[in-house]
Design a protein around this motif. Structure first.
Motif, short mmCIF file in Angstrom:
data_model
loop_
_atom_site.label_atom_id
_atom_site.label_comp_id
_atom_site.label_asym_id
_atom_site.label_seq_id
_atom_site.Cartn_x
_atom_site.Cartn_y
_atom_site.Cartn_z
N GLU A 74 0.73 -1.14 -0.01
CA GLU A 74 0.18 -0.02 0.01
C GLU A 74 0.73 1.23 -0.07
OE1 GLU A 74 -3.14 0.04 -0.38
OE2 GLU A 74 -3.72 -2.11 0.10
N GLU A 75 0.49 2.32 -0.84
CA GLU A 75 1.14 3.60 -0.86
C GLU A 75 0.51 4.41 0.39
OE1 GLU A 75 1.53 7.42 -3.68
OE2 GLU A 75 0.43 5.66 -4.39
N SER A 159 3.57 -17.29 9.30
CA SER A 159 4.89 -15.95 9.14
C SER A 159 4.40 -14.90 8.63
CB SER A 159 6.14 -16.73 8.29
OG SER A 159 6.51 -17.84 9.17
N LEU A 160 4.60 -13.84 9.09
CA LEU A 160 4.25 -12.31 8.40
C LEU A 160 5.79 -11.90 8.43
CD1 LEU A 160 1.39 -10.90 10.38
CD2 LEU A 160 1.52 -12.32 8.32
N LEU A 161 5.90 -11.34 7.02
CA LEU A 161 7.45 -10.75 6.90
C LEU A 161 7.12 -9.24 6.14
CD1 LEU A 161 8.01 -13.99 5.43
CD2 LEU A 161 9.65 -13.15 6.92
N ALA A 162 7.80 -8.19 6.67
CA ALA A 162 7.94 -7.08 6.01
C ALA A 162 8.50 -6.82 5.10
CB ALA A 162 8.51 -5.97 7.26
N LEU A 163 7.88 -6.48 4.25
CA LEU A 163 9.05 -6.04 2.68
C LEU A 163 9.44 -4.68 2.63
CD1 LEU A 163 5.81 -6.70 0.19
CD2 LEU A 163 7.85 -8.19 0.55
N ASP A 164 10.71 -4.89 2.02
CA ASP A 164 11.69 -3.65 1.82
C ASP A 164 11.24 -3.09 0.70
OD1 ASP A 164 13.77 -1.97 1.97
OD2 ASP A 164 15.23 -3.51 1.32
N LEU A 165 10.36 -1.88 0.79
CA LEU A 165 10.00 -1.01 -0.33
C LEU A 165 10.24 0.40 -0.34
CD1 LEU A 165 6.30 -2.31 0.11
CD2 LEU A 165 7.91 -2.95 -1.68
N PRO A 166 10.12 0.78 -1.14
CA PRO A 166 10.67 2.47 -1.46
C PRO A 166 9.60 3.41 -0.29
CG PRO A 166 9.96 1.64 -3.58
CD PRO A 166 9.42 0.53 -2.63
N ASP A 167 10.28 4.51 0.06
CA ASP A 167 9.76 5.24 0.96
C ASP A 167 8.38 5.66 0.69
OD1 ASP A 167 11.99 5.35 2.60
OD2 ASP A 167 12.76 7.14 1.64
N GLY A 168 7.32 5.64 1.51
CA GLY A 168 5.81 6.12 1.48
C GLY A 168 5.37 4.77 1.20
#
Length: 189
Positions: A74-75, A159-168
């Motif tokens: 999500e943005e 398991s829940l894993l945070a994604l490495d995404l662009p700022d925002g």
């Protein structure tokens, strides 16, 4: 424009899945279960688990040969209404009420993407109410499913894993890993 993106995305999806399965993309049939979760047809159901999400100009695909997966990106945009009070569990909404500013916005989207990714991986779609399970909210800690319908033991199967995404941007992958440790591998297309 939206229709063009859908067709292009579906074509890329088949191409990527075809690479994983060593099959021509045109031979893959994708259909949705009764709750809208996409899956492979033509005898390939279960051969590969996948889920797709998009927001703005970004799309993300989760693929696993072993585990049911869901993904949501999500943005982050300012919220105009109190969505947490309407859709999140009392525990999650209470935690968010105690936060403010950018931290509250990051926490809201951590919670939202975790819940959406879990619902998509679970396979029951929105027939599983978002307030029937708890996820972690703190944006500074790894995401986690805390309880599933009051059952903490069942929650540990996921398991829940945070994604490495662009700022925002915020994003989470959920997988039914039954206690197995997993990690994310990224491929850019």
């Amino acid at each position: 424009l939206h229709g063009d993106r859908f067709v292009a995305g579906r074509g890329q999806l088949r191409e990527i899945l075809g690479q994983y399965l060593h099959r021509p993309p045109r031979s893959l049939f994708i259909h949705c279960n009764a709750f809208g979760k996409p899956q492979l047809g033509n005898g390939l159901a279960g051969a590969l688990h996948f889920n797709l999400s998009h927001s703005g100009d970004l799309a993300a695909l989760a693929v696993s040969p072993a585990f049911d997966v869901g993904i949501d990106i999500e943005e982050r945009r300012p919220l105009e209404e109190n969505i947490a009070e309407r859709f999140f569990s009392p525990r999650e909404a209470g935690t968010l009420r105690r936060m403010s500013g950018e931290r509250a916005l990051q926490a809201f989207y951590r919670c939202w993407t975790s819940k959406e990714a879990f619902v998509k991986a679970h396979g029951a779609g929105l027939s599983l109410p978002l307030d029937s399970f708890d996820v972690s909210v703190d944006p500074d800690r790894p995401p986690a499913l805390l309880n599933l319908g009051g059952d903490r033991k069942a929650a540990r199967q996921w398991s829940l894993l945070a994604l490495d995404l662009p700022d925002g941007m915020s994003g989470t992958v959920a997988a039914l890993t039954v206690g197995n440790r997993v990690k994310l591998r990224y491929r850019e297309i």
